[in-house]
Design an enzyme around this catalytic site. Structure first.
Site: not given
Ligand SMILES: NC(=O)c1ccc[n+]([C@@H]2O[C@H](COP(=O)([O-])OP(=O)(O)OC[C@H]3O[C@@H](n4cnc5c(N)ncnc54)[C@H](O)[C@@H]3O)[C@@H](O)[C@H]2O)c1
Length: 312
Positions: A124, A179, A86, A11-15, A99
């Site tokens: 999540n 969580h 979310r 996952g190379a998104g925001n986190i 997810n």
């Molecule tokens: N555990 C915690 O405390 C906590 C806190 C914040 C967010 N989160 C969760 O973390 C997750 C990621 O958040 P984010 O803000 O980075 O989201 P984001 O949308 O910015 O990044 C998620 C990335 O996952 C990629 N993705 C989707 N399917 C995939 C696959 N099969 N293989 C590889 N990558 C794939 C997407 O293309 C996207 O780039 C969300 O589910 C969010 O709810 C958890």
């Protein structure tokens, strides 16, 4: 000669991007940022930007982007943020079906390509996703862990520090349980450098802080339109560092319980010790009656999600 550690971020998104930045800055190892083929350019672009950042900040790490699972072979640590975050008005549980499918696919790949990795799940709804990851990989429970407690505790610490008018560095707080809305901020273990918070913060203010902590994620989602990512990434990196540097840190994480706290066969937030073997120990702290009841209610909510997962 020892080799650099291989850290793969699924996952190379925001986190994911922030995880890569932090892993590089602290020179934890070389980093692969992985995403689906449609987002490969984003993964590669973030990686290149971050490698160039090394020249300015003076760190030496290889950071690469990919959508090819072969590149992740033999990883030491895998941090999984794959999935969707979310949007305002959504609960974490609303993400379950979409997810779950993604996590099951990721688990299958990690199982064959990264059989020795320490896996930190962030996606999540966290407790159900980390459960599915363990089921899918079949890895020992000490090598599959969920990130939530460090973040929830950080939120609790901030609100306590601001209310008491003290440095955030002096606040120790712990949030246990699932969580979600049922998480359990444990006030009996909250101190400001050893001074119980109840001596410094009035009961009604403390109750409001607990409420704000429980809704800490939603507060950010409402403001930004998507999930928080700076503190979530730092929290997961703290866990990865504890493993890679064998730090023996006592931190709250979603761990697989086998009877501790009267619970078994589920992942939920509890204090654990993370060191070079992964989750080396689950610590059973004494809880008062109210805290025990809150943990039981939280476990029931997590159990419901796991049962819903089994039907999907
Ligand atoms: N555990 C915690 O405390 C906590 C806190 C914040 C967010 N989160 C969760 O973390 C997750 C990621 O958040 P984010 O803000 O980075 O989201 P984001 O949308 O910015 O990044 C998620 C990335 O996952 C990629 N993705 C989707 N399917 C995939 C696959 N099969 N293989 C590889 N990558 C794939 C997407 O293309 C996207 O780039 C969300 O589910 C969010 O709810 C958890």
């Amino acid at each position: 000669m020892s080799q650099r550690k291989k850290i793969v971020l699924i996952g190379a998104g925001n986190i994911g991007g922030e995880l890569a930045a932090l892993a590089a800055r602290s020179e934890l190892g070389d980093v692969w940022l992985f995403d689906i083929p449609d987002k490969e350019g984003v993964a590669k672009g973030k990686a290149l930007d971050l490698e160039q950042n090394g020249a300015v900040l003076g760190y030496d790490a290889h950071i690469r982007g990919t959508s090819n699972w072969d590149d992740l072979t033999g990883a030491d640590v895998a941090i999984v943020t794959a999935g969707v975050p979310r949007k305002p008005g959504m609960s974490r549980d609303d993400l379950l079906s979409v997810n779950l499918k993604i996590i099951r696919g990721v688990a299958e790949q990690l199982k064959s390509r990264c059989p020795n990795a320490f896996v930190i799940v962030v996606s999540n709804p966290l407790d159900a996703m980390v459960y599915a990851m363990r089921q899918g990989t079949g890895f020992p429970a000490e090598r599959v862990v969920g990130m939530a407690g460090v973040l929830d505790s950080a939120r609790f610490q901030l609100f306590l520090a601001r209310e008491a008018g003290v440095s955030i560095k002096d606040v120790r707080a712990m949030v246990l349980g699932g969580h979600g809305d049922t998480m359990v901020p444990v006030t009996s273990y909250c101190t400001i450098n050893g001074v119980p918070v109840s001596q410094l913060i009035a009961a009604d203010k403390l109750a409001a802080i607990i409420d704000r902590t429980r809704n800490g994620g939603a507060e950010v989602v409402k403001l930004m339109g998507t999930s928080a990512f700076y503190a979530p990434a730092s929290s997961a990196i703290a866990m990865a560092k504890a493993y890679l540097h064998d730090e023996k840190r006592l931190i709250p994480c979603a761990a697989f319980l086998t009877g501790q706290y009267g619970l078994k066969d589920l992942y939920i937030g509890v204090p654990v010790i993370i060191g070079g073997k992964g989750v080396e120990k689950i610590i059973e702290v004494a809880l008062n009656e109210a805290e025990k009841a809150m943990l039981a209610a939280s476990a029931a909510a997590v159990r419901e999600l796991i049962e819903a997962s089994a039907r999907l």
